[in-house]
Design an enzyme around this catalytic site. Structure first.
Site, short mmCIF file in Angstrom:
data_model
loop_
_atom_site.label_atom_id
_atom_site.label_comp_id
_atom_site.label_asym_id
_atom_site.label_seq_id
_atom_site.Cartn_x
_atom_site.Cartn_y
_atom_site.Cartn_z
N ARG A 9 0.84 -1.21 0.00
CA ARG A 9 0.00 0.00 0.00
C ARG A 9 0.87 1.25 0.00
NH1 ARG A 9 -4.99 -1.26 -1.01
NH2 ARG A 9 -5.69 -3.15 0.00
N ASP A 70 9.14 -6.07 2.46
CA ASP A 70 9.17 -5.55 3.82
C ASP A 70 10.57 -5.00 4.04
OD1 ASP A 70 7.19 -5.33 6.08
OD2 ASP A 70 8.99 -5.92 7.15
N TYR A 154 12.79 7.44 5.41
CA TYR A 154 14.04 7.91 6.03
C TYR A 154 15.06 8.40 4.99
CZ TYR A 154 12.15 5.56 10.15
OH TYR A 154 11.34 5.17 11.19
N ASP A 155 14.65 8.52 3.74
CA ASP A 155 15.59 8.94 2.70
C ASP A 155 16.35 10.23 3.05
OD1 ASP A 155 15.07 6.75 1.13
OD2 ASP A 155 13.87 7.80 -0.36
N HIS A 180 19.01 -0.66 -1.31
CA HIS A 180 18.69 -1.97 -0.72
C HIS A 180 17.66 -2.71 -1.59
CE1 HIS A 180 16.11 1.21 0.65
NE2 HIS A 180 15.26 0.41 1.25
N ARG A 181 16.66 -1.96 -2.06
CA ARG A 181 15.60 -2.60 -2.85
C ARG A 181 16.13 -3.03 -4.23
NH1 ARG A 181 12.27 0.88 -1.45
NH2 ARG A 181 11.63 -0.32 0.36
P1 ITT Z 1 3.52 -1.89 2.82
O1 ITT Z 1 3.60 -2.77 4.04
O2 ITT Z 1 2.13 -1.63 2.37
O3 ITT Z 1 4.42 -2.36 1.71
P2 ITT Z 1 4.89 0.05 4.52
O4 ITT Z 1 5.42 1.43 4.28
O5 ITT Z 1 4.03 -0.14 5.75
O6 ITT Z 1 4.10 -0.42 3.21
P3 ITT Z 1 6.99 -1.55 5.68
O7 ITT Z 1 6.17 -2.06 6.81
O8 ITT Z 1 7.93 -2.47 4.97
O9 ITT Z 1 6.07 -0.95 4.54
O10 ITT Z 1 7.76 -0.30 6.25
C1 ITT Z 1 8.85 0.15 5.59
C2 ITT Z 1 9.25 1.49 6.20
O11 ITT Z 1 10.69 1.55 6.19
C3 ITT Z 1 8.77 2.63 5.33
O12 ITT Z 1 7.51 3.12 5.74
C4 ITT Z 1 9.90 3.64 5.51
O13 ITT Z 1 9.71 4.35 6.70
C5 ITT Z 1 11.12 2.75 5.65
N1 ITT Z 1 11.73 2.49 4.33
C6 ITT Z 1 11.77 1.31 3.65
N2 ITT Z 1 12.37 1.47 2.46
C7 ITT Z 1 12.72 2.76 2.39
C8 ITT Z 1 13.36 3.54 1.43
O14 ITT Z 1 13.74 3.03 0.26
N3 ITT Z 1 13.56 4.83 1.69
C9 ITT Z 1 13.17 5.36 2.86
N4 ITT Z 1 12.54 4.71 3.82
C10 ITT Z 1 12.31 3.41 3.59
#
Ligand code: ITT
Length: 199
Positions: A9, A70, A154-155, A180-181
């Site tokens: 989402r 995640d 957190y970018d 990371h992604r």
């Molecule tokens: P979905 O579960 O719907 O995919 P979410 O945002 O709740 O969305 P997560 O539980 O995996 O997803 O939380 C990931 C959090 O980590 C996200 O909200 C950011 O705060 C941080 N995060 C992850 N990848 C990031 C990125 O590429 N840049 C900055 N922050 C990131």
């Protein structure tokens, strides 16, 4: 053509995943395009458990291959926090600015050499008859204050190794080359090639 549902989402994640999938012969669906309402729960204690939980529910409901991410930021000085709680570090609903402010407050006065951190992304692909999980990490350090307008989460406070700029000061292309992604997806690309003969 293979159809894949993005089990997220988070619009920003979906944009990045679409970018990585852009040259593959797949049709990508978002949860918004699925008629029924699917709640994505994250009840696990690890990124893998949560990624699998999200991909499983979406696969069960759509019968299509489902790809979930995640992810989060692990700060070594804070023993890996915020980690799996990254999205809701400063409470719910998710508020990126509040999360960054809380993290910088926790790290106030901590010297540069002890500000090391890593972003991690775990991708789960769940489809008929199989589940696959891949992981990627990007190491770097926390800044002292937010910089940059791009990206999300957190970018603005994370400087990846080799850069004197935050993720939020990089262009989308630059971030997507080193993030990371991008690393977890590079492994997932191999999985897609093997499982669906795409990629
Ligand atoms: P979905 O579960 O719907 O995919 P979410 O945002 O709740 O969305 P997560 O539980 O995996 O997803 O939380 C990931 C959090 O980590 C996200 O909200 C950011 O705060 C941080 N995060 C992850 N990848 C990031 C990125 O590429 N840049 C900055 N922050 C990131």
């Amino acid at each position: 053509m293979t159809r894949i549902v993005l089990a997220t989402r988070n619009h920003h994640k979906a944009v990045e995943l679409r970018y990585f999938l852009r040259d593959l012969d797949v049709e990508i669906l978002c949860l918004d395009e699925i008629p029924e309402e699917i709640e994505l729960k994250e009840e696990g204690t690890t990124f893998s458990e949560n990624a699998l939980q999200k991909a499983r529910i979406v696969h069960q409901r759509t019968h299509l291959p489902a790809l979930a991410d995640d992810s989060g930021l692990e700060v070594f000085y804070l023993n890996g926090a915020p980690g799996v709680f990254s999205a809701r570090y400063a409470g719910e609903p998710t508020d990126d600015a509040a999360n960054n402010a809380k993290l910088l407050a926790e790290m106030r006065g901590v010297p540069p050499r002890r500000r090391g951190a890593q972003f991690r992304s775990v991708l789960a692909l769940v489809a008929d008859g199989f589940e696959e999980v891949t992981e990627g990490a990007c190491t770097g350090r926390l800044g002292e204050s937010p910089h940059g307008m791009n990206g999300f989460g957190y970018d603005p406070v994370f400087l990846p190794d080799g850069f004197n700029r935050t993720y939020a000061q990089l262009s989308a292309d630059e971030k997507n080359r080193i993030s990371h992604r991008s690393k977890s997806f590079a492994k997932m690309r191999e999985v897609l090639r093997r499982r669906f003969a795409i990629g």
